[in-house]
Scaffold this motif. Sequence first.
Motif, PDB file in Angstrom:
ATOM      1  N   GLU A  31       0.831  -1.211   0.000  1.00 56.00           N
ATOM      2  CA  GLU A  31       0.000   0.000   0.000  1.00 56.00           C
ATOM      3  C   GLU A  31       0.865   1.260   0.000  1.00 56.00           C
ATOM      4  OE1 GLU A  31      -3.352   2.188   2.787  1.00 56.00           O
ATOM      5  OE2 GLU A  31      -3.150   0.010   2.900  1.00 56.00           O
ATOM      6  N   SER A  32       1.948   1.235   0.775  1.00 48.78           N
ATOM      7  CA  SER A  32       2.837   2.398   0.806  1.00 48.78           C
ATOM      8  C   SER A  32       3.499   2.633  -0.548  1.00 48.78           C
ATOM      9  CB  SER A  32       3.906   2.204   1.889  1.00 48.78           C
ATOM     10  OG  SER A  32       3.321   2.143   3.177  1.00 48.78           O
ATOM     11  N   SER A  33       3.885   1.554  -1.229  1.00 49.82           N
ATOM     12  CA  SER A  33       4.511   1.716  -2.548  1.00 49.82           C
ATOM     13  C   SER A  33       3.527   2.323  -3.538  1.00 49.82           C
ATOM     14  CB  SER A  33       5.022   0.362  -3.065  1.00 49.82           C
ATOM     15  OG  SER A  33       3.960  -0.475  -3.481  1.00 49.82           O
ATOM     16  N   VAL A  34       2.236   2.007  -3.394  1.00 50.74           N
ATOM     17  CA  VAL A  34       1.225   2.597  -4.274  1.00 50.74           C
ATOM     18  C   VAL A  34       1.074   4.090  -3.975  1.00 50.74           C
ATOM     19  CG1 VAL A  34      -1.232   2.591  -4.884  1.00 50.74           C
ATOM     20  CG2 VAL A  34       0.002   0.425  -4.603  1.00 50.74           C
ATOM     21  N   ALA A  35       1.045   4.456  -2.679  1.00 51.07           N
ATOM     22  CA  ALA A  35       0.945   5.870  -2.316  1.00 51.07           C
ATOM     23  C   ALA A  35       2.126   6.669  -2.876  1.00 51.07           C
ATOM     24  CB  ALA A  35       0.885   6.015  -0.796  1.00 51.07           C
ATOM     25  N   ILE A  36       3.320   6.105  -2.768  1.00 51.03           N
ATOM     26  CA  ILE A  36       4.520   6.780  -3.285  1.00 51.03           C
ATOM     27  C   ILE A  36       4.445   6.913  -4.800  1.00 51.03           C
ATOM     28  CG2 ILE A  36       7.037   6.604  -3.522  1.00 51.03           C
ATOM     29  CD1 ILE A  36       6.927   4.983  -0.808  1.00 51.03           C
ATOM     30  N   GLU A  37       3.990   5.859  -5.479  1.00 52.58           N
ATOM     31  CA  GLU A  37       3.902   5.898  -6.934  1.00 52.58           C
ATOM     32  C   GLU A  37       2.845   6.899  -7.402  1.00 52.58           C
ATOM     33  OE1 GLU A  37       4.847   5.133 -10.855  1.00 52.58           O
ATOM     34  OE2 GLU A  37       5.927   4.578  -9.014  1.00 52.58           O
ATOM     35  N   LEU A  38       1.740   7.003  -6.693  1.00 49.59           N
ATOM     36  CA  LEU A  38       0.720   7.998  -7.046  1.00 49.59           C
ATOM     37  C   LEU A  38       1.281   9.409  -6.898  1.00 49.59           C
ATOM     38  CD1 LEU A  38      -2.439   6.412  -5.393  1.00 49.59           C
ATOM     39  CD2 LEU A  38      -1.946   6.559  -7.844  1.00 49.59           C
ATOM     40  N   MET A  39       2.089   9.623  -5.858  1.00 45.46           N
ATOM     41  CA  MET A  39       2.751  10.919  -5.688  1.00 45.46           C
ATOM     42  C   MET A  39       3.699  11.176  -6.849  1.00 45.46           C
ATOM     43  SD  MET A  39       5.127  12.178  -2.498  1.00 45.46           S
ATOM     44  CE  MET A  39       5.663  13.894  -2.323  1.00 45.46           C
ATOM     45  N   ARG A  40       4.447  10.145  -7.256  1.00 47.22           N
ATOM     46  CA  ARG A  40       5.383  10.285  -8.372  1.00 47.22           C
ATOM     47  C   ARG A  40       4.644  10.673  -9.661  1.00 47.22           C
ATOM     48  NH1 ARG A  40       9.862   7.468  -8.030  1.00 47.22           N
ATOM     49  NH2 ARG A  40       8.775   5.799  -6.943  1.00 47.22           N
ATOM     50  N   ARG A  41       3.476  10.071  -9.857  1.00 47.92           N
ATOM     51  CA  ARG A  41       2.699  10.316 -11.072  1.00 47.92           C
ATOM     52  C   ARG A  41       1.913  11.623 -11.027  1.00 47.92           C
ATOM     53  NH1 ARG A  41       0.259   4.169 -12.164  1.00 47.92           N
ATOM     54  NH2 ARG A  41       2.317   3.122 -12.187  1.00 47.92           N
ATOM     55  N   GLY A  42       1.882  12.257  -9.848  1.00 43.01           N
ATOM     56  CA  GLY A  42       1.179  13.527  -9.721  1.00 43.01           C
ATOM     57  C   GLY A  42      -0.320  13.383  -9.575  1.00 43.01           C
ATOM     58  N   ASP A  43      -0.797  12.208  -9.173  1.00 41.86           N
ATOM     59  CA  ASP A  43      -2.235  11.989  -9.020  1.00 41.86           C
ATOM     60  C   ASP A  43      -2.742  12.604  -7.721  1.00 41.86           C
ATOM     61  OD1 ASP A  43      -2.866  10.548 -11.378  1.00 41.86           O
ATOM     62  OD2 ASP A  43      -1.958   8.759 -10.548  1.00 41.86           O
ATOM     63  N   GLU A  44      -3.958  13.105  -7.763  1.00 37.66           N
ATOM     64  CA  GLU A  44      -4.622  13.632  -6.574  1.00 37.66           C
ATOM     65  C   GLU A  44      -5.366  12.481  -5.910  1.00 37.66           C
ATOM     66  OE1 GLU A  44      -8.007  17.003  -5.372  1.00 37.66           O
ATOM     67  OE2 GLU A  44      -7.251  16.868  -7.426  1.00 37.66           O
ATOM     68  N   ALA A  45      -4.889  12.046  -4.759  1.00 29.62           N
ATOM     69  CA  ALA A  45      -5.411  10.831  -4.132  1.00 29.62           C
ATOM     70  C   ALA A  45      -5.950  11.112  -2.734  1.00 29.62           C
ATOM     71  CB  ALA A  45      -4.317   9.768  -4.055  1.00 29.62           C
ATOM     72  N   TYR A  46      -7.031  10.410  -2.383  1.00 24.35           N
ATOM     73  CA  TYR A  46      -7.648  10.471  -1.067  1.00 24.35           C
ATOM     74  C   TYR A  46      -7.968   9.042  -0.635  1.00 24.35           C
ATOM     75  CZ  TYR A  46      -8.424  15.347  -2.440  1.00 24.35           C
ATOM     76  OH  TYR A  46      -8.251  16.643  -2.865  1.00 24.35           O
ATOM     77  N   TYR A  47      -8.280   8.889   0.647  1.00 27.67           N
ATOM     78  CA  TYR A  47      -8.836   7.603   1.069  1.00 27.67           C
ATOM     79  C   TYR A  47     -10.327   7.793   1.343  1.00 27.67           C
ATOM     80  CZ  TYR A  47      -8.831   8.998   6.075  1.00 27.67           C
ATOM     81  OH  TYR A  47      -9.063   9.615   7.284  1.00 27.67           O
TER      82      TYR A  47
END
Length: 420
Positions: free
Chosen positions: A323-339
Amino acid sequence: MEGTLRSLISEWFSSEIPKLVRRDISLPIRGNALALIGPRRAGKTFMMYQIASDLMQRGIARESIVYLNFEDLRLSNLRGEDFPTFLKILAEMTKPLPSGEKALLLLDEVQNLKEWGRWVRSLLDRGYAVVVSGSSSKVGVREIPTELRGRYLERLVLPLSFREFLKFREVNIDYLEAPEKRGRILRYLREYLMLGGFPEVVLNPEHAKELLKVYRETVFYRDIIERFRVRDISSFRFFLEMLEGSFGNYFSLSSAQKTFKSMGIKKSKKTLANYFKYCEDSFYILSIRKFSFSRKAMLQQPRKVYPIDTGYMKGESIGRRMESSVAIELMRRGDEAYYMKEGDSEVDFLLVRDRTVEEAIQVSYSLDEVEKREIEGLRKAFDLFGGIKASILTWDLEGERSLDGRTIRLIPLWKWLLSH
């Protein structure tokens, strides 16, 4: 200072650029200052070397490129009154670029230079190409000095992506559907999740524990305690340990305040919020907020916290590391993410584009054990947001499932990480 500047530039001209493994980051360097921001040891300095190497391979003279590291003690006394001397030395020692700029200046850890924004703006105005780097958000677009508004681009440099990790390990990623090769990729994925992506750690895995300890302590003392002048060091250290214990989970400032109170330590919520911001600004953690249609409600809810690199995590929990690797990758891709959390229903990540929820992502190591949580969370997301895309990132399970006439994609994490 004139002698020091001459000596540093001469050292750069006479030194060899280290052997590089190319990173997958585009770097425009004309017209504006380019800022490379991100955590310590993520590879910003080597990105600067990559820029210099690429230009030299195109036939551009070494004397057209100058690299200076402002963590060098010899530059600690550089002041505004030294700027005319700096200009004189550059005019004397450098050659212009074919593109028309006078020279390319690579200014590493530039936040250590007092009034660095004025220096950079003045260099741009005089026709120099400028690339800067920094290990704090002070160099990022949100906090840049006023004089650089409209003259500034940034690129986030995080620890290695999984694709870059495989490149560093010289792994060929063709024909990954072949069973044996797929098995090897899963082995590398597990290693990536356990080691993290700091380049030096990836290249020297036998020293991973010692290196990560040094990185953490450097962030703790130099990027937080010294930069933000934290006085109560022991309380901040305890706060940081609480944060680290929450990696991959929720973190509440109210709960942290109660924990301090139970220990007989009085800390205001404002102080704890500042502690949290220091950790984010220093690129030690990242956080995502709970999705809400009310911005006020969103700000009041606990955040989910993740390390900037999975190497900082403790324990063997592959699920949290995934899950942490996904959060980091979303940050890398510039995605706006929430839970999302509605009653007993949870979704790990909601992706929002143009103020619209477009995708729900769950992450699960062992789908059979937690299937109910994953599916019920997506059911609630469908109810709330309609025809959004829905995915469950798995260890190696692939396919589709139907839920109330809607499709849920099951995607192996390694495949998702390599999809960009």
